[in-house]
Design a protein around this motif. Structure first.
Motif, PDB file in Angstrom:
ATOM      1  N   ALA A 225      93.781  59.126 -38.433  1.00 44.02           N
ATOM      2  CA  ALA A 225      92.826  58.017 -38.447  1.00 44.02           C
ATOM      3  C   ALA A 225      92.988  57.168 -39.703  1.00 44.02           C
ATOM      4  CB  ALA A 225      91.405  58.555 -38.367  1.00 44.02           C
ATOM      5  N   GLN A 226      93.707  57.696 -40.691  1.00 52.87           N
ATOM      6  CA  GLN A 226      93.889  56.970 -41.948  1.00 52.87           C
ATOM      7  C   GLN A 226      95.023  55.958 -41.861  1.00 52.87           C
ATOM      8  OE1 GLN A 226      94.704  59.539 -45.289  1.00 52.87           O
ATOM      9  NE2 GLN A 226      94.910  57.827 -46.740  1.00 52.87           N
ATOM     10  N   PHE A 227      96.073  56.284 -41.104  1.00 50.83           N
ATOM     11  CA  PHE A 227      97.267  55.446 -41.110  1.00 50.83           C
ATOM     12  C   PHE A 227      97.474  54.639 -39.827  1.00 50.83           C
ATOM     13  CE2 PHE A 227      98.260  58.825 -44.205  1.00 50.83           C
ATOM     14  CZ  PHE A 227      98.484  58.024 -45.329  1.00 50.83           C
ATOM     15  N   THR A 228      96.856  55.034 -38.735  1.00 53.90           N
ATOM     16  CA  THR A 228      96.944  54.250 -37.492  1.00 53.90           C
ATOM     17  C   THR A 228      95.598  54.337 -36.766  1.00 53.90           C
ATOM     18  OG1 THR A 228      97.613  56.008 -35.944  1.00 53.90           O
ATOM     19  CG2 THR A 228      99.372  54.963 -37.234  1.00 53.90           C
ATOM     20  N   ASN A 229      95.454  53.496 -35.756  1.00 47.02           N
ATOM     21  CA  ASN A 229      94.264  53.569 -34.905  1.00 47.02           C
ATOM     22  C   ASN A 229      94.614  54.012 -33.488  1.00 47.02           C
ATOM     23  OD1 ASN A 229      95.590  51.289 -34.085  1.00 47.02           O
ATOM     24  ND2 ASN A 229      94.005  49.845 -34.736  1.00 47.02           N
ATOM     25  N   ASN A 324      96.933  43.810 -38.104  1.00 43.91           N
ATOM     26  CA  ASN A 324      96.769  44.257 -39.484  1.00 43.91           C
ATOM     27  C   ASN A 324      97.952  43.915 -40.381  1.00 43.91           C
ATOM     28  OD1 ASN A 324      94.263  45.930 -38.999  1.00 43.91           O
ATOM     29  ND2 ASN A 324      95.657  46.912 -37.553  1.00 43.91           N
ATOM     30  N   ASN A 325      98.960  43.279 -39.827  1.00 43.52           N
ATOM     31  CA  ASN A 325     100.195  43.046 -40.575  1.00 43.52           C
ATOM     32  C   ASN A 325     100.665  41.603 -40.392  1.00 43.52           C
ATOM     33  OD1 ASN A 325     102.699  43.137 -41.779  1.00 43.52           O
ATOM     34  ND2 ASN A 325     103.367  45.014 -40.748  1.00 43.52           N
ATOM     35  N   PRO A 356      95.875  50.280 -41.531  1.00 40.38           N
ATOM     36  CA  PRO A 356      96.752  49.517 -42.412  1.00 40.38           C
ATOM     37  C   PRO A 356      98.008  49.051 -41.681  1.00 40.38           C
ATOM     38  CG  PRO A 356      97.017  51.856 -42.826  1.00 40.38           C
ATOM     39  CD  PRO A 356      95.893  51.720 -41.834  1.00 40.38           C
ATOM     40  N   ALA A 357      98.768  48.186 -42.311  1.00 38.93           N
ATOM     41  CA  ALA A 357     100.013  47.691 -41.732  1.00 38.93           C
ATOM     42  C   ALA A 357     101.029  48.823 -41.626  1.00 38.93           C
ATOM     43  CB  ALA A 357     100.566  46.550 -42.586  1.00 38.93           C
ATOM     44  N   LEU A 358     101.891  48.699 -40.631  1.00 37.75           N
ATOM     45  CA  LEU A 358     102.946  49.683 -40.428  1.00 37.75           C
ATOM     46  C   LEU A 358     104.280  49.155 -40.932  1.00 37.75           C
ATOM     47  CD1 LEU A 358     102.151  50.688 -36.710  1.00 37.75           C
ATOM     48  CD2 LEU A 358     101.575  51.996 -38.771  1.00 37.75           C
ATOM     49  N   ASP A 362     107.651  53.347 -39.688  1.00 37.85           N
ATOM     50  CA  ASP A 362     106.466  53.861 -38.992  1.00 37.85           C
ATOM     51  C   ASP A 362     106.507  53.484 -37.509  1.00 37.85           C
ATOM     52  OD1 ASP A 362     105.497  54.818 -41.420  1.00 37.85           O
ATOM     53  OD2 ASP A 362     104.199  53.080 -41.749  1.00 37.85           O
ATOM     54  N   VAL A 363     106.848  52.235 -37.234  1.00 41.60           N
ATOM     55  CA  VAL A 363     106.903  51.759 -35.849  1.00 41.60           C
ATOM     56  C   VAL A 363     107.906  52.581 -35.050  1.00 41.60           C
ATOM     57  CG1 VAL A 363     107.558  49.825 -34.357  1.00 41.60           C
ATOM     58  CG2 VAL A 363     106.165  49.416 -36.406  1.00 41.60           C
TER      59      VAL A 363
END
Length: 386
Positions: A225-229, A324-325, A356-358, A362-363
């Motif tokens: 939950a911190q790095f993606t939704n 977000n990016n 946050p942005a990826l 990450d993608v």
């Protein structure tokens, strides 16, 4: 339980109905109708139940293609061609895999609509859903329930099986016979053919598969939950160590999907208002909201979104990241700026902007993880694994 009512079974679950075969289809053979699920499988594949005898449930939900419409119909598979050879559906055909786990349409504890069948939840269960396509003029095109029942009665094996499973008097009443057909198809869709839970992810949980470093990173990101939704909507249970996760919370959201002009052009410009079209949720506040789909088999069930507007899974992740990016300004499939949401007034910005942005790494990791959600028998469909 009433034999004409199917209630969704939420995980954890035990499959009590055993289907016949493992994902084969396309044949209307009725050689071995040993139980209601086998009867349903035959009905699912029977083109005789359409007006011109050209289309079956399996035409738009091909068992060999992870139960999506993989026909090359000249429109990039964004919609399904009907039995009349002219009409197209309004939406991209979703997979039927794991559909049994969608609860009946209702409000959850948070007051949000959840569940139902179809992307707008308008039918409560699989049996009710199975009753619509034969009578839809843009799909199988039959004029009435009676006409469908007449086609069923052309097949002596169907007649004997219906009478065995649903009563000797099943054909005395058209509605009763039609409901029996719906129930049989639902029994098939509740069989093991539709919920294998044997993807690389499932095997990883059982200690039978070792994820690559990239897949492991994607898994951590997906459930964080911190790095993606991602898991806000695509998670029913706890952190990614729980067996039989369906990867959907079955809520309805407008994620800002743009119009697919090509789809609108072929279906007469009919605007898809999503949940608002459900009579039980007919409010402008629900305009454009679509039921969160399962991510199981997502790598092999494109094109993506309810209108098929994106062709590639990576594009979908980039689309989410654009909220977000600022660096994600262009749609890689068109080379142009992302088009505006079709219904901007109801977009779920609180959920979409809560991450946050990826990075590109990450993608790619998220895409790699989602590719591990493909059922074993469909892995050969994933071109990236060839």
């Amino acid at each position: 339980m009433n034999r004409f009512v199917v209630r969704a079974v939420l995980v954890p679950f035990i499959l009590t109905v055993v289907g016949c075969g493992g994902g084969g289809g396309g044949s209307d053979s009725t050689a071995e109708l040993s139980d209601a699920a086998a009867l349903g499988k035959a009905l699912f594949a029977d083109t005789n139940l359409s007006l011109n005898r050209t289309q079956a449930c399996a035409s738009c939900h091909n068992p060999r293609a992870a139960f999506i419409d993989d026909r090359e119909n000249g429109v990039g598979r964004v919609a399904s061609l009907g039995d009349d050879g002219v009409s197209f559906t309004q939406r991209n055909a979703p997979t039927v895999l794991y559909a049994m786990f969608s609860p009946a349409f209702q409000r959850n504890a948070s007051g949000n609509f959840v569940g139902g069948q179809f992307l707008d939840g308008r039918q409560p269960d699989l049996a009710a859903q199975a009753g619509e396509p034969p009578l839809n003029i843009r799909e199988m095109g039959m004029p009435s329930k009676a006409a469908v029942v007449e086609r069923i009665m052309e097949n002596p094996e169907y007649v004997s099986s219906f009478q065995e499973f649903y009563g000797e008097d099943v054909f005395d009443n058209t509605d009763t016979a039609y409901s029996a057909m719906q129930q049989a198809i639902a029994e098939y869709e509740m069989s093991a053919d539709f919920a294998a839970f044997d993807s690389k992810y499932d095997r990883f949980l059982r200690g039978e598969y070792q994820m690559t470093a990239q897949e492991s990173l994607g898994r951590s990101l997906f459930f964080s939950a911190q790095f993606t939704n991602c898991s806000t909507c695509h998670q029913l249970q706890g952190f990614g160590g729980v067996a039989n996760e369906t990867f959907s919370n079955y809520e309805f959201h407008n994620i800002g999907t743009p119009r697919n002009e090509a789809l609108l052009a072929i279906n007469g410009g009919r605007t898809d208002r999503g949940l608002e079209q459900n009579p039980a949720a007919a409010s402008s506040s629900n305009r454009g909201k679509i039921k969160v789909p399962t991510l199981r088999n997502v790598a092999v069930t494109g094109p993506y979104m309810h209108n098929g507007v994106f062709s590639d899974l990576r594009t979908v992740v980039l689309f989410y990241d654009k909220f977000n990016n600022p660096a994600r300004a262009l749609n890689p499939e068109t080379g142009q700026a992302w088009r505006a949401a079709e219904f901007p007034g109801t977009v779920s910005l609180a959920e979409l902007e809560a991450a946050p942005a990826l990075s590109d790494e990450d993608v790619d990791a998220l895409v790699a993880f989602m590719r591990t959600l493909t059922d074993r028998r469909f892995e050969q469909l994933d071109s990236s694994s060839q």
